[in-house]
Design an enzyme around this catalytic site. Structure first.
Site, short mmCIF file in Angstrom:
data_model
loop_
_atom_site.label_atom_id
_atom_site.label_comp_id
_atom_site.label_asym_id
_atom_site.label_seq_id
_atom_site.Cartn_x
_atom_site.Cartn_y
_atom_site.Cartn_z
N CYS A 79 85.16 68.27 16.93
CA CYS A 79 86.19 69.31 16.84
C CYS A 79 86.60 69.77 18.24
O CYS A 79 85.88 70.55 18.89
CB CYS A 79 85.64 70.48 16.03
SG CYS A 79 86.78 71.87 15.93
N CYS A 112 87.25 73.48 18.65
CA CYS A 112 86.01 74.27 18.70
C CYS A 112 85.32 74.13 20.05
O CYS A 112 84.83 75.12 20.61
CB CYS A 112 85.03 73.80 17.63
SG CYS A 112 85.76 73.60 15.99
N ASP A 113 85.24 72.94 20.58
CA ASP A 113 84.32 72.68 21.69
C ASP A 113 84.97 72.25 22.99
O ASP A 113 84.28 72.07 24.00
CB ASP A 113 83.28 71.63 21.25
CG ASP A 113 82.40 72.16 20.11
OD1 ASP A 113 82.18 73.38 20.08
OD2 ASP A 113 81.98 71.37 19.26
C1 FAD Z 1 80.10 69.88 15.39
C2 FAD Z 1 81.05 70.91 14.84
C3 FAD Z 1 81.30 72.07 15.56
C4 FAD Z 1 82.17 73.03 15.07
N1 FAD Z 1 82.39 74.16 15.80
C5 FAD Z 1 83.21 75.12 15.32
C6 FAD Z 1 83.49 76.29 16.08
O1 FAD Z 1 82.97 76.47 17.19
N2 FAD Z 1 84.34 77.20 15.57
C7 FAD Z 1 84.95 77.03 14.34
O2 FAD Z 1 85.71 77.90 13.91
N3 FAD Z 1 84.73 75.92 13.61
C8 FAD Z 1 83.89 74.96 14.07
N4 FAD Z 1 83.69 73.82 13.34
C9 FAD Z 1 84.42 73.65 12.09
C10 FAD Z 1 83.75 74.46 10.97
O3 FAD Z 1 82.38 74.13 10.95
C11 FAD Z 1 84.38 74.14 9.63
O4 FAD Z 1 85.77 74.39 9.68
C12 FAD Z 1 83.77 75.01 8.54
O5 FAD Z 1 82.37 74.79 8.48
C13 FAD Z 1 84.37 74.71 7.17
O6 FAD Z 1 83.70 75.49 6.24
P1 FAD Z 1 83.66 75.08 4.71
O7 FAD Z 1 82.81 76.12 4.05
O8 FAD Z 1 85.02 74.85 4.19
O9 FAD Z 1 82.94 73.65 4.66
P2 FAD Z 1 81.54 73.15 5.22
O10 FAD Z 1 81.04 73.96 6.33
O11 FAD Z 1 81.72 71.69 5.40
O12 FAD Z 1 80.54 73.39 3.98
C14 FAD Z 1 80.61 72.62 2.82
C15 FAD Z 1 79.45 72.99 1.92
O13 FAD Z 1 79.62 72.34 0.67
C16 FAD Z 1 78.37 71.81 0.23
N5 FAD Z 1 78.66 70.74 -0.73
C17 FAD Z 1 79.29 69.55 -0.51
N6 FAD Z 1 79.35 68.85 -1.66
C18 FAD Z 1 78.77 69.61 -2.63
C19 FAD Z 1 78.52 69.43 -4.03
N7 FAD Z 1 78.88 68.32 -4.67
N8 FAD Z 1 77.87 70.42 -4.69
C20 FAD Z 1 77.49 71.57 -4.04
N9 FAD Z 1 77.71 71.79 -2.73
C21 FAD Z 1 78.34 70.82 -2.04
C22 FAD Z 1 77.69 71.40 1.52
O14 FAD Z 1 76.29 71.32 1.34
C23 FAD Z 1 78.08 72.57 2.43
O15 FAD Z 1 77.17 73.62 2.26
C24 FAD Z 1 82.81 72.84 13.80
C25 FAD Z 1 82.55 71.69 13.06
C26 FAD Z 1 81.66 70.73 13.56
C27 FAD Z 1 81.37 69.51 12.74
#
Ligand code: FAD
Length: 308
Positions: free
Chosen positions: A132, A135-136
């Site tokens: 990302c 983000c970084d």
């Molecule tokens: C390395 C890295 C660094 C980042 N740094 C930043 C930052 O500094 N600032 C920022 O704003 N964003 C950052 N991001 C982006 C941010 O992490 C994501 O935008 C955010 O986490 C999205 O949230 P979400 O809840 O939609 O999905 P996710 O965080 O992807 O969570 C998805 C969840 O769904 C669960 N899941 C999946 N399939 C199933 C299923 N079938 N049944 C039940 N549960 C399931 C998973 O276990 C997980 O808990 C970063 C991402 C990465 C990879």
């Protein structure tokens, strides 16, 4: 039967849980294969509002979870492997063989970044390896940055990273790019970007130091392997939305992202989306949290309209 089941414990799922719990709906959160979601694998988060000095990613999602639990949310280990959304209550089958029924469902399952699966890649995520740039990128001012990928998002990330890095190396396995001509031309005309084509990355160093110092590259034409010093390593080869259990039921786009039917609504009444599983554009913790809030508010209003 539950009022609200939330699939996913990332920023979207946790925020939905806070709102649903404070509406007294006693939401159940299924944590999935990656409890805490994508922030659980990173380190410093500097762009989530409210943390002047930044916050560690795992701490941020744990704070959200504890906040939701404080208001009565229940967290369960497990993953939904199958869903029957054809009638209400919706029925979910979990990976441990259990089944759950719910009046409303919030799908906050995220979109997992594709990684290269190099031997040391996962060990250096948050220590120079990222997926990302938004983000970084800021952590790499005046540093050497490498981006791997060949599509539009890789070009966009590389261009964006030139705001920070002294140089951005763009590695791609062939000479042909999936990226659109306009995005490719923009990257090619950027004097800070060096293209390294017909090449793959074989591994990243240096786990013993705890941060990225360089990579081993292989030229696929000559077969030669060699090392290059880099400080930041960005993998930009796409994301996989976690929507497998909903194929054929929820409207998904060609890449598997949920298609929104306005607000947090999906094509199925009572099923709501939140976060990266629907959002291919912003992909941030704050936008995922905001979407979780919207989904919980919509679920609450829907339940109320049905007399629950
Ligand atoms: C390395 C890295 C660094 C980042 N740094 C930043 C930052 O500094 N600032 C920022 O704003 N964003 C950052 N991001 C982006 C941010 O992490 C994501 O935008 C955010 O986490 C999205 O949230 P979400 O809840 O939609 O999905 P996710 O965080 O992807 O969570 C998805 C969840 O769904 C669960 N899941 C999946 N399939 C199933 C299923 N079938 N049944 C039940 N549960 C399931 C998973 O276990 C997980 O808990 C970063 C991402 C990465 C990879």
């Amino acid at each position: 039967m539950d009022n609200v089941i939330i699939l996913g414990s990332g920023c979207a799922g946790n925020t939905a849980a806070i709102y649903a719990a404070r509406a007294n709906l006693k939401p159940v959160v299924l944590e999935g294969h990656e409890p805490g979601g994508q922030l659980s694998i990173t380190t410093e988060v500097e762009n989530f509002p409210g943390f002047v000095g930044g916050v560690q990613g795992p701490q941020l999602v744990e704070n959200m979870k504890q906040q939701a639990i404080r208001f009565g949310a229940e967290y369960r280990a497990g993953r939904a492997v199958k869903a029957d959304l054809s009638k209400r209550p919706f029925r979910l089958e979990l990976d441990d063989g259990m089944a759950l029924e719910t009046r409303t469902l919030i799908v906050a399952t995220g979109a997992s970044a594709r990684w290269l699966n190099l031997p040391n890649e996962q060990k250096l995520i948050g220590h120079g390896v990222s997926s990302c740039a938004t983000c970084d990128g800021f952590f790499h001012r005046e540093k050497l940055i490498m981006v791997v990928g060949g599509g539009d998002s890789a070009m966009e990330e590389a261009n964006f990273l030139t705001r920070f890095g002294s140089k951005v190396m763009m590695v791609h396995r062939s000479e042909n790019f999936r990226a659109s001509k306009i995005m490719l031309d923009r990257a090619r005309s950027n004097p800070k970007i060096e293209f390294i084509t017909n090449s793959i990355v074989e591994d990243i160093f240096d786990v013993s130091k705890g941060y990225v110092t360089g990579v081993q590259l292989k030229n696929l034409v000559t077969g030669e392997s060699y090392t290059r010093g880099v400080d930041g390593f960005f993998v930009a080869i796409g994301h996989i939305p976690n929507t497998k259990p909903f194929i054929g039921q929820l409207d998904l786009d060609e890449d598997g992202y949920i298609v929104s039917h306005g607000g947090a609504r999906t094509n199925i009444t009572g099923v709501f989306h939140a976060g990266d599983v629907q959002d291919r554009k912003y992909r941030q913790a704050i936008t995922a949290s905001a979407a979780g809030c919207m989904a919980a508010l919509e679920a609450e209003r829907f339940l109320e309209s049905e007399g629950h």
